[in-house]
Write an enzyme that holds these catalytic residues in place. Structure first.
Site, PDB file in Angstrom:
ATOM      1  N   TYR A 235      -3.562  11.535   6.375  1.00 54.64           N
ATOM      2  CA  TYR A 235      -3.701  10.138   6.771  1.00 54.64           C
ATOM      3  C   TYR A 235      -2.734   9.239   5.995  1.00 54.64           C
ATOM      4  CZ  TYR A 235      -4.919   5.359   6.906  1.00 54.64           C
ATOM      5  OH  TYR A 235      -4.799   4.003   7.036  1.00 54.64           O
TER       6      TYR A 235
ATOM      7  N   ARG B 134       0.848  -1.190   0.000  1.00 52.08           N
ATOM      8  CA  ARG B 134       0.000   0.000   0.000  1.00 52.08           C
ATOM      9  C   ARG B 134       0.880   1.235   0.000  1.00 52.08           C
ATOM     10  NH1 ARG B 134      -3.781   2.203   4.938  1.00 52.08           N
ATOM     11  NH2 ARG B 134      -1.942   3.464   5.302  1.00 52.08           N
TER      12      ARG B 134
ATOM     13  N   GLU C 173     -13.963  -1.204   6.313  1.00 57.12           N
ATOM     14  CA  GLU C 173     -13.398  -1.323   7.660  1.00 57.12           C
ATOM     15  C   GLU C 173     -14.246  -0.633   8.720  1.00 57.12           C
ATOM     16  OE1 GLU C 173      -9.546   0.491   6.639  1.00 57.12           O
ATOM     17  OE2 GLU C 173      -9.936   1.964   8.193  1.00 57.12           O
TER      18      GLU C 173
ATOM     19  N   GLU D 112      -4.271  -7.430   4.928  1.00 62.59           N
ATOM     20  CA  GLU D 112      -3.418  -6.382   5.516  1.00 62.59           C
ATOM     21  C   GLU D 112      -2.743  -6.954   6.761  1.00 62.59           C
ATOM     22  OE1 GLU D 112      -3.900  -1.672   6.639  1.00 62.59           O
ATOM     23  OE2 GLU D 112      -5.548  -2.996   7.133  1.00 62.59           O
TER      24      GLU D 112
ATOM     25  N   GLU E 150      -8.899   1.732  -1.790  1.00 66.13           N
ATOM     26  CA  GLU E 150      -9.580   1.350  -0.548  1.00 66.13           C
ATOM     27  C   GLU E 150     -10.441   2.478   0.003  1.00 66.13           C
ATOM     28  OE1 GLU E 150      -6.851  -0.243   2.308  1.00 66.13           O
ATOM     29  OE2 GLU E 150      -7.961   0.610   3.985  1.00 66.13           O
TER      30      GLU E 150
ATOM     31  N   ASP F 215      -5.150   3.758   0.067  1.00 67.95           N
ATOM     32  CA  ASP F 215      -6.287   3.931   0.982  1.00 67.95           C
ATOM     33  C   ASP F 215      -6.753   5.387   0.951  1.00 67.95           C
ATOM     34  OD1 ASP F 215      -8.110   3.893   3.030  1.00 67.95           O
ATOM     35  OD2 ASP F 215      -6.741   3.075   4.548  1.00 67.95           O
TER      36      ASP F 215
ATOM     37  N   HIS G 168      -9.311   6.360   2.660  1.00 71.13           N
ATOM     38  CA  HIS G 168      -9.738   6.576   4.039  1.00 71.13           C
ATOM     39  C   HIS G 168     -11.052   7.357   4.154  1.00 71.13           C
ATOM     40  CE1 HIS G 168      -8.525   6.733   8.424  1.00 71.13           C
ATOM     41  NE2 HIS G 168      -8.153   5.539   8.052  1.00 71.13           N
TER      42      HIS G 168
ATOM     43  N   ARG H 209     -13.744  -5.457   2.977  1.00 76.44           N
ATOM     44  CA  ARG H 209     -12.630  -5.457   3.945  1.00 76.44           C
ATOM     45  C   ARG H 209     -13.091  -5.095   5.351  1.00 76.44           C
ATOM     46  NH1 ARG H 209      -8.221  -3.678   3.785  1.00 76.44           N
ATOM     47  NH2 ARG H 209      -8.039  -2.073   5.338  1.00 76.44           N
TER      48      ARG H 209
ATOM     49  N   TRP I  67     -11.554  11.951   8.590  1.00 77.59           N
ATOM     50  CA  TRP I  67     -10.122  11.841   8.859  1.00 77.59           C
ATOM     51  C   TRP I  67      -9.480  10.743   8.021  1.00 77.59           C
ATOM     52  CZ3 TRP I  67      -8.306   7.357  11.381  1.00 77.59           C
ATOM     53  CH2 TRP I  67      -6.903   7.376  11.609  1.00 77.59           C
TER      54      TRP I  67
END
Ligand code: GCO
Ligand code: MG
Length: 439
Positions: A192, A180, A299, A376, A273, A247, A249, A320, A439
């Site tokens: 992030y 990643r 997530e 991961e 992601e 990612d 996020h 995920r 975030w």
């Protein structure tokens, strides 16, 4: 120790716990088993973890689970201690699905990260007990091996493109086949994925000296202009073979995510992601309409039903979920089965802020399902491994679990006491105008 199977015995002998009928599932010629104690261990060996230890009436037989929820550890610990533990004493720990349903639906106020993390802690401990009692690793109970190990990825973070490249090369030298990549965004502080610490896999770290969450700055414009350039750079320097992912996020708006995924297309990401906030499932259609970049999401999901809309419309390629926040193995195997029916693969969340038992559970599920995608992973520091031993191991790009009964993880309660809980928060983020930003 597997007792001789006596199929003629009744499957469910009824026993009563404070007026509530509980199933006893010991139909294998083994003496019936009861939960005698539930211990909740909050410890900070490097970072905070909540460990659940379920003790049974069979001398020496216990299960260990993880109930860590980053930044809200004490809420979960209190839920377990004050609300859940009293419900478990006297129950048959082998009735894993029944206990799951009882805690999930029986609470009436179901779902949410705090309760689902508490439930995960219990679920992991119960699967651990079941495996130990059967003399089998948990993956055997789940149907046995479908693969030798779980293809895994680590994180490469850098202050600039060259540093990210170095980190990816370093990961490749260690044997990683998937990496990643995240980079600092010029003008944005503490984006992030780019940690001030150098620990791979640990962007979501602890709190500054004043004990309060830090505030990061985020603007979609610079972020979306920088990241495609990072991947163009990495492909030029590293070629096509290494699998790269990124990612987002949950920080983009639907139309931004669609454009972003489209602009990343030439660099053939393994996946993009979490492009959108978890509330906006229908917005994934927009991304799909505009791009063939594979999409991973989940997530922040807490239930199977969070996953249904994205899976059944095939709006994502990888689900995920975090096993530690969706009620662990009992729920994850249903998510995986649902995903299998729609050609979606799994990519369970595996950050440093969930403990070794959840990482072990990830791999037990990964290596026993047909539709596993990628895992991961983190390398736990030595101090964590001493307090909560048995995390899965990295071998040449894959994660493997030890062939021992149960999950293979444990907790050293005495040592855990030496590392008391330390208040810690995730960072927060704002836009330049001061408004709150994901975030
Ligand atoms: C990841 C995640 C984590 C989260 C963290 C929050 O993909 O690994 O996004 O880094 O930010 O788990 O506590
Ligand atoms: Mg993530």
């Amino acid at each position: 120790m597997v007792g001789a199977a006596t199929l003629a015995q009744p499957i469910a002998a009824q026993s009563t716990i404070r007026g509530e009928a509980s199933m006893s599932t010991s139909s294998r010629g083994l003496p019936s088993l009861k939960i005698t104690d539930v211990r909740v261990i909050v410890t900070c060996p490097g970072r905070n973890y909540v460990v659940v230890k379920v003790i049974t009436s069979e001398p020496g037989l216990y299960g260990v689970g993880d109930a860590t929820l980053n930044g809200r550890e004490l809420a979960v610990a209190t839920t377990l201690e004050k609300h859940i533990a009293p419900l478990l004493i006297g129950r048959d720990p082998e009735a894993v699905e029944d206990i799951w349903q009882y805690l999930y639906r029986g609470s009436y106020w179901r779902g949410g990260p705090v309760q689902m993390t508490a439930l995960a802690g219990v679920d992991l401990a119960l699967w651990d007990i079941k495996g130990k009692r059967a003399g089998m690793p948990v993956y055997q109970l789940l149907g046995g091996r479908t693969r030798r190990g779980a293809l895994c990825y680590t994180h490469a973070n850098g202050a600039d493109f060259a540093e990210v490249e170095d980190q990816v090369r370093h990961a490749m030298e260690r044997g990683f086949k998937v990496v990643r990549a995240q980079v600092a965004i010029p003008g944005l502080e503490g984006t992030y994925g780019v940690s001030s610490s150098t620990r791979a896999g640990e962007p979501a770290l602890q709190t500054p000296a004043n004990g309060l969450p830090s505030t990061e700055l985020f603007e979609p414009g610079p972020y979306m202009r920088t990241v495609p350039k990072l991947f163009a750079y990495l492909r030029t320097k590293l070629g096509d073979e290494i699998e790269l992912l990124h990612d987002a996020h949950e920080r983009l708006a639907p139309v931004e995510a669609a454009r972003f995924a489209k602009e990343l297309e030439p660099y053939h990401l393994f996946y993009l992601e979490d492009p959108l906030r978890p509330e906006y499932k229908e917005s994934f259609r927009l991304i799909r309409e505009h791009s063939t970049t594979p999409i991973a999401m989940g997530e922040l999901f807490n239930t199977l039903w969070d996953c249904v809309p994205l899976i059944k419309e095939q709006l994502i390629d990888y689900i995920r979920c975090d096993l530690g926040h969706i009620g662990a193995i009992t729920n994850a195997r249903k998510v995986a089965a649902l995903a299998e029916a729609f050609q979606v693969k799994t990519a369970w969340h595996g950050p440093a802020d969930i403990g070794p038992p959840t990482h072990a559970a990830n791999v037990h599920v990964d290596i026993s399902i047909p539709n596993f995608g990628v895992q991961e992973m983190v390398f736990f520091p030595e101090i964590t491994q001493e307090v909560i031993p048995g995390a899965p191991e990295f071998k040449d790009g894959y994660m493997v679990v030890r062939d021992v009964p149960g999950l293979g993880t444990d907790v050293n309660e005495e040592l855990a006491k030496k590392y008391p809980y330390q208040r810690a928060y995730l960072p927060t983020a704002r836009r330049r105008d001061g408004s709150v930003q994901d975030w």
